[in-house]
Scaffold this active site. Structure first.
Site, PDB file in Angstrom:
ATOM      1  N   PRO A   1       0.800  -1.234   0.000  1.00  0.00           N
ATOM      2  CA  PRO A   1       0.000   0.000   0.000  1.00  0.00           C
ATOM      3  C   PRO A   1       0.826   1.273   0.000  1.00  0.00           C
ATOM      4  CG  PRO A   1      -0.017  -1.021   2.172  1.00  0.00           C
ATOM      5  CD  PRO A   1       0.671  -1.986   1.254  1.00  0.00           C
TER       6      PRO A   1
ATOM      7  N   ASP B   1      10.003  -4.133  -7.104  1.00  0.00           N
ATOM      8  CA  ASP B   1      10.705  -5.398  -7.349  1.00  0.00           C
ATOM      9  C   ASP B   1      10.829  -6.224  -6.079  1.00  0.00           C
ATOM     10  OD1 ASP B   1      11.073  -4.963 -10.096  1.00  0.00           O
ATOM     11  OD2 ASP B   1      12.866  -3.767  -9.754  1.00  0.00           O
ATOM     12  N   GLY B   2      10.893  -5.569  -4.903  1.00  0.00           N
ATOM     13  CA  GLY B   2      10.971  -6.303  -3.646  1.00  0.00           C
ATOM     14  C   GLY B   2       9.705  -7.095  -3.364  1.00  0.00           C
ATOM     15  N   THR B   3       8.550  -6.530  -3.683  1.00  0.00           N
ATOM     16  CA  THR B   3       7.285  -7.249  -3.500  1.00  0.00           C
ATOM     17  C   THR B   3       7.212  -8.453  -4.423  1.00  0.00           C
ATOM     18  OG1 THR B   3       6.167  -5.181  -2.893  1.00  0.00           O
ATOM     19  CG2 THR B   3       4.768  -7.017  -3.541  1.00  0.00           C
TER      20      THR B   3
ATOM     21  N   GLU C   1       9.371 -11.207  -3.037  1.00  0.00           N
ATOM     22  CA  GLU C   1       8.756 -11.905  -1.894  1.00  0.00           C
ATOM     23  C   GLU C   1       7.694 -12.888  -2.354  1.00  0.00           C
ATOM     24  OE1 GLU C   1       7.574 -10.605   1.858  1.00  0.00           O
ATOM     25  OE2 GLU C   1       8.847  -8.824   1.877  1.00  0.00           O
TER      26      GLU C   1
ATOM     27  N   THR D   1      10.345   1.851  -7.925  1.00  0.00           N
ATOM     28  CA  THR D   1      11.187   2.924  -8.454  1.00  0.00           C
ATOM     29  C   THR D   1      11.735   2.578  -9.835  1.00  0.00           C
ATOM     30  OG1 THR D   1      11.808   3.531  -6.204  1.00  0.00           O
ATOM     31  CG2 THR D   1      13.176   4.381  -7.959  1.00  0.00           C
TER      32      THR D   1
ATOM     33  N   GLU E   1      17.464  -6.347  -2.639  1.00  0.00           N
ATOM     34  CA  GLU E   1      17.407  -6.499  -1.185  1.00  0.00           C
ATOM     35  C   GLU E   1      18.603  -7.331  -0.718  1.00  0.00           C
ATOM     36  OE1 GLU E   1      15.118  -4.926   0.527  1.00  0.00           O
ATOM     37  OE2 GLU E   1      13.945  -4.285  -1.221  1.00  0.00           O
TER      38      GLU E   1
END
Length: 316
Positions: free
Chosen positions: A11, A69-71, A74, A95, A279
């Site tokens: 979010p 990209d981190g989401t 995961e 980003t 990450e």
């Protein structure tokens, strides 16, 4: 029975664009034939990963990772170890959005990104494994690879890619060589390096010429090793990379490999931090394995060229 989809969204990504468009996004998937629900990630560690695993085990047919990209990383880590994996889709709101760029998914309009499901096509994407973790786009090590987790989240949100440029200019004079043994399919590189990375797509840090010959489903990493830590040589290579001309530079090792092992040489005692999709992913030694065609990923196949793939797309 109607198919089910679960949107796992961050979010706070993309100045909260996903949350603003969520009702319309849900409707896109409903009209595409999926009974669709949503889950907002929390600050709890591995929130997206845990929800992806739960949804997959509950039999959802499609999981949409909506965020940066981190989401995406995961969500992939939540389902990659399962025998029966749902189809994935991505709605970018980060980003650089490297993975969405590689899939030709709109990066500045979440609703248009969701509508890619209407093509009803998916690509069979390779993913990488680094020890016990998975990644979908890039694994890297070295001072310059620390950019993505050294830029504060607030700066990323406020200034976007400019934040990386500013941080890169700050880090470049402080690049220090690592002393490593890097084993790959056809050989070994042993010596100093300022940076190494393994890429699964052609989009690295927002640039598309660093891996100009990338294929998304050939079962191979592109391994790139920078064999110098001299500032002038690094700057020359970076300039070449913008045009895809760095692959023949004598200070660059550029090879294809389905397995890579990286070990600090004896006497080199500094930690070698591994960056997985932006990450922190632990320290070397590390073994990388390519899992060929492991994830079915909704992609803008109609807008992509045949030379990006080895395998034909899948009809959903």
């Amino acid at each position: 029975m109607k198919k089910r989809a679960r949107i796992i969204y961050n979010p706070t990504s993309g100045r909260e664009a996903i949350r603003r468009d969520l009702v319309d996004i849900l409707n896109v998937y409903e009209l595409a034939g999926y009974e669709t629900s949503a889950f907002a990630t929390t600050a709890e560690p591995h929130s997206a990963q845990n929800e992806a695993l739960r949804a997959a085990e509950d039999g959802f047919d499609l999981i949409i990772a909506a965020g940066g990209d981190g989401t995406i990383n995961e969500v992939v880590n939540g389902i990659a170890g399962l025998e029966n994996r749902p189809v994935m889709a991505v709605i970018p709101a980060g980003t650089t959005n490297d993975y969405a760029r590689a899939l030709h998914i709109p990066r500045d309009n979440p609703l248009e990104a969701a509508r890619i499901i209407n093509q009803k096509k998916a690509a069979r994407m390779d993913i990488g494994q680094a020890n016990d973790s998975y990644f979908v786009n890039i694994a890297a090590g070295g001072s310059l690879s620390e950019l993505t987790y050294s830029v504060p989240s607030k700066l990323k949100s406020m200034y976007g890619y400019l934040a990386y440029v500013v941080k890169g200019a700050e880090l470049l004079p402080r690049v220090r060589p690592m002393d490593l043994r890097i084993e790959y399919d056809d050989g070994v590189y042993e010596g100093t390096t300022a940076l190494f990375f393994l890429a699964l797509t052609n989009s690295v840090g927002g640039f598309e010429q660093i891996v100009p010959d990338a294929k998304l489903d050939d079962g191979k990493f592109t391994l790139l090793v920078l064999k110098t830590s001299k500032l002038n040589e690094i700057m020359a290579i970076m300039s070449e990379a913008l045009k895809g001309k760095h692959v023949d530079d004598p200070n660059v090792l550029y090879v294809k490999s389905d397995q890579v092992k990286i070990t600090p040489n004896p006497g080199y005692d500094n930690p070698v931090m591994i960056n997985l999709d932006g990450e922190y992913g632990g320290d070397a030694p590390v073994e990388f394995v390519n899992h060929h065609a492991h994830i079915k990923m909704v992609a803008n196949v109609d807008d992509m060229t045949d030379d990006q793939f080895v395998l034909p797309s899948i009809d959903l």
